[in-house]
Design an enzyme around this catalytic site. Structure first.
Site, PDB file in Angstrom:
ATOM      1  N   LEU A  22       3.905 -12.784  98.548  1.00 15.23           N
ATOM      2  CA  LEU A  22       4.536 -13.075  99.834  1.00 15.23           C
ATOM      3  C   LEU A  22       3.913 -14.335 100.406  1.00 15.23           C
ATOM      4  O   LEU A  22       2.719 -14.587 100.233  1.00 15.23           O
ATOM      5  CB  LEU A  22       4.355 -11.899 100.793  1.00 15.23           C
ATOM      6  CG  LEU A  22       5.063 -10.619 100.358  1.00 15.23           C
ATOM      7  CD1 LEU A  22       4.656  -9.447 101.238  1.00 15.23           C
ATOM      8  CD2 LEU A  22       6.568 -10.800 100.386  1.00 15.23           C
ATOM      9  N   HIS A  38      -1.183  -0.114  94.168  1.00 14.42           N
ATOM     10  CA  HIS A  38      -1.543  -0.701  92.875  1.00 14.42           C
ATOM     11  C   HIS A  38      -2.110   0.411  91.993  1.00 14.42           C
ATOM     12  O   HIS A  38      -2.872   1.256  92.475  1.00 14.42           O
ATOM     13  CB  HIS A  38      -2.582  -1.804  93.101  1.00 14.42           C
ATOM     14  CG  HIS A  38      -2.950  -2.563  91.885  1.00 14.42           C
ATOM     15  ND1 HIS A  38      -2.119  -3.501  91.307  1.00 14.42           N
ATOM     16  CD2 HIS A  38      -4.074  -2.523  91.112  1.00 14.42           C
ATOM     17  CE1 HIS A  38      -2.716  -4.013  90.244  1.00 14.42           C
ATOM     18  NE2 HIS A  38      -3.902  -3.433  90.113  1.00 14.42           N
ATOM     19  N   ASP A  70      -2.348  -9.836 101.069  1.00 13.46           N
ATOM     20  CA  ASP A  70      -2.644 -11.190 101.525  1.00 13.46           C
ATOM     21  C   ASP A  70      -1.945 -12.147 100.560  1.00 13.46           C
ATOM     22  O   ASP A  70      -1.095 -11.721  99.787  1.00 13.46           O
ATOM     23  CB  ASP A  70      -4.157 -11.430 101.638  1.00 13.46           C
ATOM     24  CG  ASP A  70      -4.906 -11.282 100.323  1.00 13.46           C
ATOM     25  OD1 ASP A  70      -4.269 -11.305  99.237  1.00 13.46           O
ATOM     26  OD2 ASP A  70      -6.135 -11.155 100.363  1.00 13.46           O
ATOM     27  N   GLY A  72      -3.061 -13.606  97.955  1.00 14.09           N
ATOM     28  CA  GLY A  72      -3.537 -13.546  96.583  1.00 14.09           C
ATOM     29  C   GLY A  72      -2.854 -12.447  95.784  1.00 14.09           C
ATOM     30  O   GLY A  72      -2.004 -11.709  96.292  1.00 14.09           O
TER      31      GLY A  72
END
Length: 117
Positions: A22, A38, A70, A72
């Protein structure tokens, strides 16, 4: 997409296994309010093939991990994680099934807690 979500009154964005990064423009609209799930312990096994990586490393467990998103790749702060033991005869598919079960239990708990803030 952010404009539409804001127009709908969205205050928490839940990306259940969303596999795209994003942008900061999107994340800035929902500061601290975008989460994802995850299938492995973070930060140890980020990325698109975490269960393969868990098995290749001989790790004792995968995990259902819910984390803030975030910019990353799976680098946001971990909110909660439930370990899922790796069994001696596990394949990626067998492990994935147990991890998905754990994710289906953990994610609603975390979302409920975040909504109650």
């Amino acid at each position: 997409m952010a404009d539409w979500l804001v127009s709908q009154g969205v205050s928490l964005v839940v990306c259940a296994g969303y596999m795209h990064l994003l942008t900061s423009a999107f994340l800035d609209r929902f500061p601290g309010c975008v989460v994802n799930v995850h299938p492995a312990p973070l930060p140890d096994f980020p990325g698109a093939h975490p269960l393969e990586d868990v098995l290749a490393a001989g790790a004792p467990a995968a995990a259902a991990t819910v984390h803030f998103v975030d910019e990353g790749v799976d680098t946001g702060e971990v909110i909660a994680s439930t370990p899922v033991p790796v069994l001696a005869d596990d394949t990626v598919e067998s492990l994935r099934g147990r991890v998905h079960d754990a994710e289906h239990e953990l994610l609603p708990i975390v979302v409920r807690e975040l909504c109650e803030r």
